[in-house]
Design a protein around this motif. Structure first.
Motif, PDB file in Angstrom:
ATOM      1  N   ALA A   1       0.734   0.481   0.209  1.00  0.00           N
ATOM      2  CA  ALA A   1       0.098   1.550  -0.567  1.00  0.00           C
ATOM      3  C   ALA A   1      -0.716   2.421   0.389  1.00  0.00           C
ATOM      4  O   ALA A   1      -0.964   2.042   1.532  1.00  0.00           O
ATOM      5  CB  ALA A   1      -0.796   0.949  -1.645  1.00  0.00           C
ATOM      6  N   ASP A   2      -1.115   3.593  -0.082  1.00  0.00           N
ATOM      7  CA  ASP A   2      -1.896   4.508   0.751  1.00  0.00           C
ATOM      8  C   ASP A   2      -3.085   3.789   1.380  1.00  0.00           C
ATOM      9  O   ASP A   2      -3.837   3.095   0.696  1.00  0.00           O
ATOM     10  CB  ASP A   2      -2.401   5.694  -0.078  1.00  0.00           C
ATOM     11  N   GLY A   3      -3.224   3.925   2.691  1.00  0.00           N
ATOM     12  CA  GLY A   3      -4.349   3.338   3.409  1.00  0.00           C
ATOM     13  C   GLY A   3      -4.140   1.899   3.834  1.00  0.00           C
ATOM     14  O   GLY A   3      -4.946   1.345   4.566  1.00  0.00           O
ATOM     15  N   ALA A   4      -3.054   1.262   3.386  1.00  0.00           N
ATOM     16  CA  ALA A   4      -2.783  -0.132   3.758  1.00  0.00           C
ATOM     17  C   ALA A   4      -1.775  -0.166   4.906  1.00  0.00           C
ATOM     18  O   ALA A   4      -1.044   0.794   5.138  1.00  0.00           O
ATOM     19  CB  ALA A   4      -2.240  -0.897   2.562  1.00  0.00           C
ATOM     20  N   GLU A   5      -1.747  -1.292   5.617  1.00  0.00           N
ATOM     21  CA  GLU A   5      -0.820  -1.436   6.731  1.00  0.00           C
ATOM     22  C   GLU A   5      -0.036  -2.732   6.556  1.00  0.00           C
ATOM     23  O   GLU A   5      -0.609  -3.788   6.295  1.00  0.00           O
ATOM     24  CB  GLU A   5      -1.566  -1.473   8.057  1.00  0.00           C
ATOM     25  N   LEU A   6       1.287  -2.633   6.690  1.00  0.00           N
ATOM     26  CA  LEU A   6       2.163  -3.787   6.605  1.00  0.00           C
ATOM     27  C   LEU A   6       3.335  -3.536   7.532  1.00  0.00           C
ATOM     28  O   LEU A   6       4.046  -2.546   7.384  1.00  0.00           O
ATOM     29  CB  LEU A   6       2.666  -3.979   5.164  1.00  0.00           C
ATOM     30  N   ASN A   7       3.497  -4.415   8.509  1.00  0.00           N
ATOM     31  CA  ASN A   7       4.551  -4.241   9.496  1.00  0.00           C
ATOM     32  C   ASN A   7       5.762  -5.100   9.166  1.00  0.00           C
ATOM     33  O   ASN A   7       5.618  -6.207   8.644  1.00  0.00           O
ATOM     34  CB  ASN A   7       4.034  -4.608  10.890  1.00  0.00           C
ATOM     35  N   GLU A   8       6.940  -4.588   9.483  1.00  0.00           N
ATOM     36  CA  GLU A   8       8.163  -5.351   9.292  1.00  0.00           C
ATOM     37  C   GLU A   8       8.055  -6.656  10.066  1.00  0.00           C
ATOM     38  O   GLU A   8       7.581  -6.687  11.193  1.00  0.00           O
ATOM     39  CB  GLU A   8       9.358  -4.544   9.794  1.00  0.00           C
TER      40      GLU A   8
END
Length: 92
Positions: free
Chosen positions: A42-49
């Motif tokens: 979501a906006d502002g969140a970070e999640l890497n493959e």
């Protein structure tokens, strides 16, 4: 089973595991099938493959909670056991 869940606050999220700690990541879902679901942060969140996430997380999880990954050993047929000869006595 899914790694996507609703937090206690009603937000759609995944629970990532980084350095032995839980990090709640708000996500938006996209295309879904019986086996897969597309997620993006979501906006502002970070999640890497490739980030490890908890399967079927509890809504009571919180940021910073200790988490130890569990590894499951899965076999596809034929498994090593299938290659062993039967130890049952023969009826002949």
């Amino acid at each position: 089973m899914s790694c996507v869940y609703q937090t206690a606050e009603g937000q759609t999220a995944v629970a990532a595991v980084e350095n032995g700690k839980v990090r709640i990541v708000p996500v938006e879902t996209g295309v879904e099938s019986d086996l897969n679901i597309e997620v993006k942060p979501a906006d502002g969140a970070e999640l890497n493959e490739g980030t490890a996430v908890i399967l079927s997380p509890s809504p009571e999880l919180y940021d910073g909670m200790a988490a130890a990954p569990t590894v499951c050993l899965l076999y596809t047929s034929p498994s090593p056991r299938d290659r062993q000869k039967s130890r049952m006595p023969s009826s002949a």
